[in-house]
Design a protein around this motif. Structure first.
Motif, PDB file in Angstrom:
ATOM      1  N   UNK A 136      -4.349  38.436  96.781  1.00 38.49           N
ATOM      2  CA  UNK A 136      -4.275  39.843  96.393  1.00 38.49           C
ATOM      3  C   UNK A 136      -3.533  40.600  97.487  1.00 38.49           C
ATOM      4  N   UNK A 194      -1.819  36.384 108.550  1.00 37.89           N
ATOM      5  CA  UNK A 194      -2.978  37.275 108.488  1.00 37.89           C
ATOM      6  C   UNK A 194      -3.715  37.160 107.165  1.00 37.89           C
ATOM      7  N   UNK A 246      -6.928  33.688 105.330  1.00 41.84           N
ATOM      8  CA  UNK A 246      -8.335  33.585 105.025  1.00 41.84           C
ATOM      9  C   UNK A 246      -8.881  34.935 104.608  1.00 41.84           C
ATOM     10  N   UNK A 285     -11.696  37.222 101.872  1.00 36.52           N
ATOM     11  CA  UNK A 285     -11.903  37.448 100.443  1.00 36.52           C
ATOM     12  C   UNK A 285     -10.762  38.282  99.880  1.00 36.52           C
ATOM     13  N   UNK A 314     -10.904  41.286  98.881  1.00 35.07           N
ATOM     14  CA  UNK A 314     -10.977  42.614  99.475  1.00 35.07           C
ATOM     15  C   UNK A 314     -10.353  42.602 100.870  1.00 35.07           C
ATOM     16  N   UNK A 315     -10.644  41.569 101.642  1.00 39.42           N
ATOM     17  CA  UNK A 315     -10.101  41.491 102.994  1.00 39.42           C
ATOM     18  C   UNK A 315      -8.583  41.414 102.950  1.00 39.42           C
ATOM     19  N   UNK A 355      -7.008  44.690 102.039  1.00 33.86           N
ATOM     20  CA  UNK A 355      -6.997  45.687 103.098  1.00 33.86           C
ATOM     21  C   UNK A 355      -6.063  45.292 104.236  1.00 33.86           C
ATOM     22  N   UNK A 356      -5.964  43.996 104.523  1.00 31.72           N
ATOM     23  CA  UNK A 356      -5.056  43.577 105.598  1.00 31.72           C
ATOM     24  C   UNK A 356      -3.612  43.847 105.188  1.00 31.72           C
ATOM     25  N   UNK A 416      -8.372  25.935  92.923  1.00 27.97           N
ATOM     26  CA  UNK A 416      -9.453  25.261  93.625  1.00 27.97           C
ATOM     27  C   UNK A 416      -8.997  24.784  94.991  1.00 27.97           C
ATOM     28  N   UNK A 441     -10.754  23.830  97.544  1.00 27.23           N
ATOM     29  CA  UNK A 441     -11.477  22.662  98.035  1.00 27.23           C
ATOM     30  C   UNK A 441     -10.761  21.376  97.637  1.00 27.23           C
ATOM     31  N   UNK A 463      -1.163  20.567 102.269  1.00 28.96           N
ATOM     32  CA  UNK A 463      -1.164  21.526 103.382  1.00 28.96           C
ATOM     33  C   UNK A 463      -1.228  22.952 102.830  1.00 28.96           C
ATOM     34  N   UNK A 495       1.781  26.065 102.442  1.00 28.39           N
ATOM     35  CA  UNK A 495       2.261  26.528 101.128  1.00 28.39           C
ATOM     36  C   UNK A 495       2.124  28.043 100.994  1.00 28.39           C
TER      37      UNK A 495
END
Lengths: 341, 388, 243, 253, 286
Positions: free
Chosen positions: A71, A123, A126, A128, A130-131, A134-135, A214, A216, A224, A228
């Motif tokens: 996002x 940045x 990683x 969520x 929302x994170x 905002x980043x 997915x 995982x 990698x 990507x």
């Protein structure tokens, strides 16, 4: 099963897989219509080139959001960086026409955006939704402030004036009617679309969808993932940068507004509105969104936002997957009806 | 007495309207493309200008030199690329004879190349950075420039026992224009600017800047923020009690915008500003203007943006009269050069060389008149040029 | 359908699952007032799905559920809980931002099982009243899950694998508590367990589930004797091919 | 000469808060192993697999893959080194088709995963391999359906196909037959049995028929620790194991 | 120095009170409600209307704004929002932005585009000296109200049965339902309270900032920054984050004006890189 003559299943599988990247009739019609707009709406060419540019931004958001699932509210920053880079190249021209050539400008704009995109991609690896939201937004706001502060380079809030790109490939001068601007923007959009299309239909594109689906498992099959994501984020930044360069060249200026928050928000809105993850969603979204804004704006210059808002709310409440979802539903209904009768 | 005047003007307008409509079919139409921010943060500017334009047309009819005037309003949402596109479409598709409006400096600058290329006069009714008019030979300004409105404030300050000043402006083109003009004029007259503070445009919170100004203990604090943002600023100026600390509050009239002045509260009483227009300007033209404006716009008080629109329309009419209806852009610009008229704000003229506005600038004080706050003018600096 | 009006819980012909998948079919059984029922079966045979269906958390395809004669089939889970179904979920699912005390008071309904009695049943919980649920050991969490369900003062208690993964001493403590609830206090209960041997003595009847259907119903005592059947059911039959 | 050890754990411990999910497990898996891991629910079988495959990092202890200390390697790196696994709960790509899923896995294995110009399907050899894998698992019919819409059993088979497509040296199967109808379970095991014999396999399974059919060696895990190891016969006849499963009395070793 | 600190805290408090309701809806209900500013605007405009048209005293406007926004929130939750809970975050963004557009147009239609201001009663204006620093009465008033609010919200959340039921519903909605908690109703009430808090924030905001129809868009970024820096799992997180941001912003502009504009954004980006869940988020417990 021998290695020399493939099994019928293999032949079929190959046909299906390759068929997915074959151009469909609807697609071909779409692009023919897009180019035919030149003759269909000769009085609306400025709006149309603006739509093409917005479509390119929405396409870049689709690569990150629709395919890789990141996002982002920061695509406006890359748009703006592209616009200023190309604008400065055209303005200062280094005394040669080469620097102010629009096509070179596209690479300058896209390249500048890609560099910043690559640098900031780390940045968003990683966190969520929302994170990430905002980043990316934070990065865009910082870029906005930088543009505002570096008055000596960017002209500050008055914008970068005097962007006078030379003729496209030294042949076609930008004209007041926006003819050259439209064809130029659309050709650039088309070329980049074809590349994006190849990209998403390739193993690379498939791996993005897998990451979105997915994470995982993608790690478990040895993919990698971070590399990507960095790659696609950088490519998308390049796309947005090219769009910004186009905007600077066709409007002949760049202003802090090009970096502003609402650019990013609009691009995301248009994509979600059109339907994310299909490449065409962003294009359709920008066509419909901007056309609506233009039509409503002419009817009621003060209150067009109301009707736009109503449309957005209704679309979310009643349709899944944006305009493309709506079209899909209608097509399915039509087929059922056709099948029954 | 005012009422009679209003009735008269309305009667005239009605008559003109009636004749205009009846004659329309046989008439050639002259279109004026009005590009304004009608939504977004600068929407109030757009509304004031539109109201001013409509008031002029209501009072002066829609026919000039045998041609029917039609306005087309477009919302550029305050985004420069939209202004440019709309200008292009208005010129190419609607074949407008005039472009007008332009709420903010970058919006006007974006339109400049279009006006030049299409040879269509573009009347700036709001944007106030001094350099705009020079960027296209088809620009004509009926609003004001920041240096024009600022310099008199600096002169008045220097003459009224103010030795040190801190300036606080919005961090964008006009703000910096204003800061520069004030500093040059004030220090030229022997004053001292202790610090030049610049607040980001997108900022609701001025506490840090105001506190800093207070801590520097100047004789006066000079303020400029664009139309529409004065309310927030003045609220916080009042809260910080600078006056009690012996700091006089001065500024350009943008801060004490008539549109909002009355709501800003009594804390503003005594503030000195310089500007080109006050709704309290004492002239028969203005009294009629204010009364008609209030009536037509649900009691919204006209501000300096509205007269920019009103006078801009006047300039367009006069130019057409002068060319006898010829809509050739170059001739129209020529016709506007040197144009002089009596506006609600006082006498104004378009400088023949710069195409910028020359007008009186007034030094005013916020006072309560009939229970309402007004900028009451007490000194006039006549015929100040917009740019050189 | 109800041939016996004294049935507290009556399940008729239930088919249910999650999303598209149907896990249970043709499940019918009933539970009398004061009766304890063992629900047995290997992993993945639908035991938890059945419990969740009684709570109302699965997607029901057909069938009805009656509680004390009233049809609760259409009720939401929270309404069923209020109607008297107490639930001890398989994963315990202690509310992690609530203290032990709050886990109980947040759901408590007036009745014989007051907080005081729950603490009396599980003295360890009383000691840890102010701790967050997440700070408890597995056994304490399980006790809290049982205590929380009791606080609702339910008519029927559903225990989903209450002994799973617990240390032996804790298992004994919990078994004692369950015995007190279902044997001494005569609260109707359905107990899902892997360790059939542990739970059969506490229950009157047992149901064995396989692949979403009931494959055996009968008195617990009888089943406890039938080692061959038990071994078969629980899947550790020894040699390949044994059925 | 003893067979090569492909996967090894030494004194492996994993704690979650106060709970010890893996309790000092030392374990080795030789080339060609067919090893089953059984134990009651909550015994820590899946945690152990997650530690081996790199989804979790151990609290202490070490893991060796084909001689290399991989304790701090990412899951991705272990996958490239020849370790594949299936998941207890399907971890698939709902928006892709089975054939696409396999193409992706094969491309990744061959280092072609970042190839961005040629469409998926351009590499004929990959397609052949993917098709063959689907056929091997008997799911050719759903090769082009959206994975998200497949029946659970089919997804389960695909889950295994993905792991096979990695051509692993070591394969960890976490309850591959869970939720799969009985008649399809044998099929899964047949596929697994047909793997090259040098591949080392670990199977977690509750269906003892499958376990005894498949395994040449069995470990029983209880409360995170290795409880018993032995041949199927030894395990089947071990009274302690029966007790653990049937839960007569808790057994203290 | 102390003045700057208190100014910063007061500014932070204003941001906090505007954002705290969003913390409730986003953090507790996992709903990305970008239309949060609409409820703040509703509270602000109600205050303006009541004071200007009806002459209602300012202090009465505060509860009125809370109730008005809460009722508005409740109505919208029951009619529109509840259909969105199980949709994707993107759909929620699209939907709530749609609502923002509608609200902007509606307020524009009703009040016009110009800025609206209210004049505070005399007892709330002015300044007083404290430890040698000069402090605005209204700023202290805002700080006091926010302090009270945080304490009472925290008390409601931790000490009441409603609070524990709400936390239970948030921790595990499925199990909470199974335990007899009417999660739907609790969420509706919570949403209403969240909206009401926004309304109260809007009403308090009229004392410092002016209102125009673009308010929900203009302040959206600030809400989101406070929430993301503070984390959404607690009330105190955003509270502390708001103080941090407010003080950093005001102090930054005072002492290093050249970078004043960057401070808030930079803090946010850095915080989110180091702690993606927010500075004060409770460690995700499992």
């Amino acid at each position: 099963m021998s290695a020399i003559t493939p099994s019928p299943e293999a032949t079929r599988a190959r046909a299906v897989l390759l068929g997915r990247s074959r151009w469909g009739v609807a697609e071909i019609i779409f692009w023919i219509l897009a180019f035919a707009c030149y003759w269909l709406f000769p009085t609306k060419l400025s709006l149309l080139s603006e739509i093409a540019i917005l479509g390119l931004v929405a396409l870049s958001v689709d690569l990150v959001l629709g395919y890789a699932g990141i996002v982002t509210l920061g695509q406006g920053a890359f748009f703006g960086i592209g616009a200023y880079a190309a604008g400065l190249a055209a303005k200062h021209g280094m005394g040669t026409t080469l620097w102010s050539d629009p096509v070179i400008g596209l690479f300058i704009g896209g390249g500048a955006a890609a560099v910043i995109g690559f640098a900031t991609s780390f940045l968003v690896l990683r966190g969520s939704d929302m994170t990430r939201l905002m980043v990316t937004l934070g990065v865009a706001l910082i870029v906005d402030e930088v543009v505002n502060q570096m008055k000596w380079l960017t002209g500050g809030s008055d914008g970068l004036q005097g962007v006078l790109p030379s003729a496209v490939l030294g042949i076609w001068e930008f004209d007041l009617f926006g003819r050259v601007a439209f064809v130029y923007s659309l050709v650039v959009l088309f070329v980049l679309f074809v590349v994006a299309r190849a990209l998403v239909k390739s193993p690379f594109g498939l791996s993005l969808q897998a990451i979105k689906g997915n994470m995982l498992r993608t790690r478990a099959i040895g993919m990698p993932v971070n590399a990507r994501l960095v790659a696609v984020y950088t490519v998308a930044a390049f796309y947005a940068g090219v769009a910004g360069a186009l905007a600077a060249q066709t409007t002949q200026f760049a202003s802090p507004d090009y970096v502003a928050f609402h650019r990013s928000a609009d691009a995301m809105l248009m994509l979600v509105f059109g339907g994310a993850g299909h490449l065409y969603g962003g294009l359709l979204g920008s066509i419909i969104f901007r056309t609506m804004q233009d039509v409503l704006g002419n009817i009621t210059p003060q209150y067009w936002q109301f009707w736009l808002g109503v449309t957005l709310v209704a679309l979310v409440l009643f349709v899944r997957g944006g305009i493309l979802g709506l079209l899909g539903n209608m097509l399915a209904a039509w087929r059922r009806k056709g099948g029954a009768s | 007495m005012f009422r009679r005047q209003i009735l008269k003007s309305i009667g005239v307008a009605g008559l003109a309207l009636a004749t205009g409509i009846s004659a329309a079919s046989a008439q050639e139409v002259v279109k004026v493309g009005l590009i304004l921010p009608m939504t977004g943060p600068s929407a109030s500017t757009g509304r004031q200008i539109e109201a001013g334009v409509r008031l002029w047309m209501a009072q002066n009819g829609t026919t000039v030199a045998g041609k029917k005037i039609e306005i087309i309003i477009k919302d550029d949402t305050g985004a420069a690329d939209q202004s440019k596109r709309l200008a292009t479409e208005l010129v190419v598709n609607d074949k407008v004879a005039f472009l007008a409006g332009f709420g903010l400096t970058p919006l006007a600058l974006a339109v400049g190349p279009v006006a030049s290329q299409a040879k269509v006069p573009a009347v700036i009714m709001a944007a106030g950075t001094s350099t705009i008019v020079a960027s296209s030979p088809y620009f004509v300004r009926t609003s004001f420039t920041l240096p024009q409105n600022t310099a008199p404030m600096a002169q008045w300050s220097a003459a009224n026992n103010i030795k040190t000043v801190v300036t606080l402006v919005s961090d964008y083109g006009p703000g910096l224009d204003s800061e520069k003009a004030f500093k040059a004029e004030f220090e030229g007259k022997g004053g001292k600017v202790l610090d030049t503070l610049r607040a980001p445009m997108m900022n609701p919170e001025f506490a840090a800047f105001l506190q800093k100004a207070k801590d520097l203990k100047p004789d006066a604090l000079f303020l400029f923020v664009p139309s529409g943002q004065g309310a927030s600023l003045m609220k916080q100026v009042g809260e910080r009690e600078l006056a009690k600390a012996g700091i006089k509050i001065i500024g350009t009239g943008d801060v004490t915008d008539d549109d909002q002045l009355n709501g800003m509260g009594d804390a503003l009483i005594g503030m000195i500003t310089s500007h080109n227009y006050s709704a309290a300007h004492d002239s028969p033209e203005n009294k009629a203007y204010v009364a008609a404006f209030l009536k037509a716009n649900n009691n919204m008080r006209p501000n300096f943006m509205s007269v920019g629109g009103f006078d801009g329309m006047a300039a367009i009419y006069k130019a057409l009269e002068k060319t006898k209806g010829d809509t050739d852009g170059t001739k129209l610009v020529e016709a506007m050069k040197g144009l002089a008229l009596v506006s609600p704000r006082g006498p104004i003229s378009i400088d023949a060389t710069t195409r910028d506005i020359t007008q009186n600038v007034y030094v005013r004080e916020v006072k309560k008149v009939d229970g309402q706050l007004y900028n009451v003018e007490f000194a006039t600096i006549p015929n100040v040029k917009g740019s050189n | 359908m109800s041939d016996n009006m004294s049935d507290l819980l009556q399940i008729d012909n239930i088919a249910a699952g999650y999303g598209e998948a149907q896990v249970l079919q043709n499940i019918s059984f009933s539970l009398k007032e004061g009766e304890a029922l063992a629900l047995l079966g290997r992993n993945g045979t639908g035991k938890t799905t059945l419990i969740n269906t009684i709570i109302g958390l699965t997607r029901r395809r057909s069938g009805t559920i009656h509680l004390a004669g009233a049809d609760v089939t259409k009720l939401r889970p929270d309404q069923r809980a209020m109607a008297g179904i107490g639930w001890v979920p398989q994963e315990r699912n202690i509310f992690r931002s609530l203290t032990v005390e709050e886990n109980i008071t947040a759901v408590a309904i007036k009745g014989p099982w007051s907080s005081a009695r729950i603490y009396q049943l599980f003295p360890r919980l009383a000691e840890r009243k102010r701790n967050l649920g997440t700070q408890l050991s597995g056994g304490e969490q399980q006790m809290l899950a049982v205590g929380r369900a009791l606080a609702l003062n339910p008519r029927v208690l559903l225990l989903d694998e209450p002994l799973e993964g617990l240390a032996p001493i804790i298992v004994d403590e919990l078994l004692a508590a369950i015995r007190r609830i279902v044997v001494e206090e005569r609260m109707a209960a359905i107990i899902v367990e892997q360790s059939a041997r542990k739970i059969l003595p506490l229950t009157e009847r047992a149901i064995i589930l396989d692949r979403g259907t009931i494959v055996h119903q009968g008195p617990s005592a009888e089943l406890a004797e039938d080692t061959v059947r038990l071994a078969n059911i629980m899947g550790i039959a020894g040699t390949p091919g044994a059925h | 000469m003893s067979p090569r050890i492909l996967l090894e754990s030494r004194d492996l411990v994993k704690r979650f808060g106060g709970i010890t999910a893996t309790d000092h497990v030392t374990f080795s898996l030789p080339e060609g192993a067919r090893h089953a891991l059984i134990g009651p629910n909550g015994a820590g079988k899946t945690t152990f697999i997650n530690l081996l495959s790199g989804v979790l990092t151990p609290t202490s202890g070490e893991i060796f893959l084909d001689g290399a200390n991989v304790t701090h390697w990412s899951a991705r790196k272990r996958a490239h080194a020849g370790l594949a696994r299936t998941f207890q709960i399907n971890q698939l790509f709902a928006d892709l088709t089975p054939i696409e899923t396999l193409m992706l896995t094969i491309a990744e294995r061959e280092g072609e995963g970042a190839s961005w110009w040629r469409p998926v399907g351009a590499r004929t050899d990959f397609v052949d391999e993917a098709v063959a894998l689907l056929a091997q698992l008997g799911i050719s019919d759903i090769a082009h359906h959206r994975v998200g819409q497949l029946a659970y059993g089919k997804q389960r088979l695909l889950e295994i196909a993905v792991a096979l497509a990695q051509k692993p040296k070591v394969l960890l199967l976490d309850e591959p037959a869970a939720g799969v109808p009985e008649h399809e379970r044998e099929q899964i095991l047949d596929v697994v049995a047909a793997l090259p014999k040098e591949v080392a396999l670990i199977l977690i399974e509750h269906d003892m028929h499958l376990v005894f059919r498949f395994a040449k060696s069995i470990s029983v895990l209880v409360n995170g620790g290795l409880f018993v190891e032995g041949t199927p016969e030894e395990i089947a006849n071990d009274p302690r194991v029966r007790q653990v499963y049937l839960g007569e009395e808790d057994v203290h070793v | 120095m102390l003045t700057i600190l208190l100014d910063g805290i007061a500014y932070g408090m204003l941001l906090f009170i505007l954002a705290v309701g969003l913390c409730v809806t986003l953090g507790l209900m996992n709903f990305i409600n970008l239309a949060h500013g609409t409820f703040a605007m509703a509270g602000g405009y109600l205050t303006i209307t009541l004071m200007q048209k009806a002459g209602v005293p300012f202090l009465w406007c505060l509860p009125a704004a809370f109730i008005f926004a809460a009722v508005l929130g409740l109505v919208l939750e029951r009619t529109l929002y509840r259909h969105l809970y199980d949709k994707t975050h993107l759909d929620q963004v699209l939907f709530s932005i749609g609502l923002v557009f509608i609200s902007i147009a509606v307020v524009d239609y009703a009040y016009g585009a110009n800025q609206q201001i209210v004049n505070l009663p005399d007892y709330l204006t002015g300044r007083f000296s404290f430890l040698g620093a000069s402090i605005g009465v209204y700023r202290v008033f805002v700080i006091a109200i926010c302090g009270l609010l945080v304490v009472s919200l925290q008390l409601v959340l931790t000490m009441t049965r409603f609070g524990s039921r709400l936390r239970a519903a948030v921790d595990d909605g499925r199990v909470a339902r199974g335990m007899g908690i009417d999660v739907t109703r609790i969420f509706a009430v919570t949403f209403a309270v969240g909206s009401g808090l926004a309304g109260l924030g809007g009403a308090l905001g009229t004392g410092i900032i002016s209102f125009d129809p673009t308010f929900p868009l203009k302040y959206m970024i600030y809400f989101l920054i406070v929430i993301s820096v503070g984390g959404t799992t607690t009330i105190t997180g955003p509270f502390l984050a708001a103080i941090l941001l407010g003080v950093a912003d005001v102090a930054g502009k005072y002492y290093v004006p050249a970078v004043g504009g960057f401070i808030i954004y930079t803090i946010m980006v850095v915080v989110l890189i180091v702690r993606p869940q927010g500075l004060f988020a409770r460690a995700a417990a499992k």
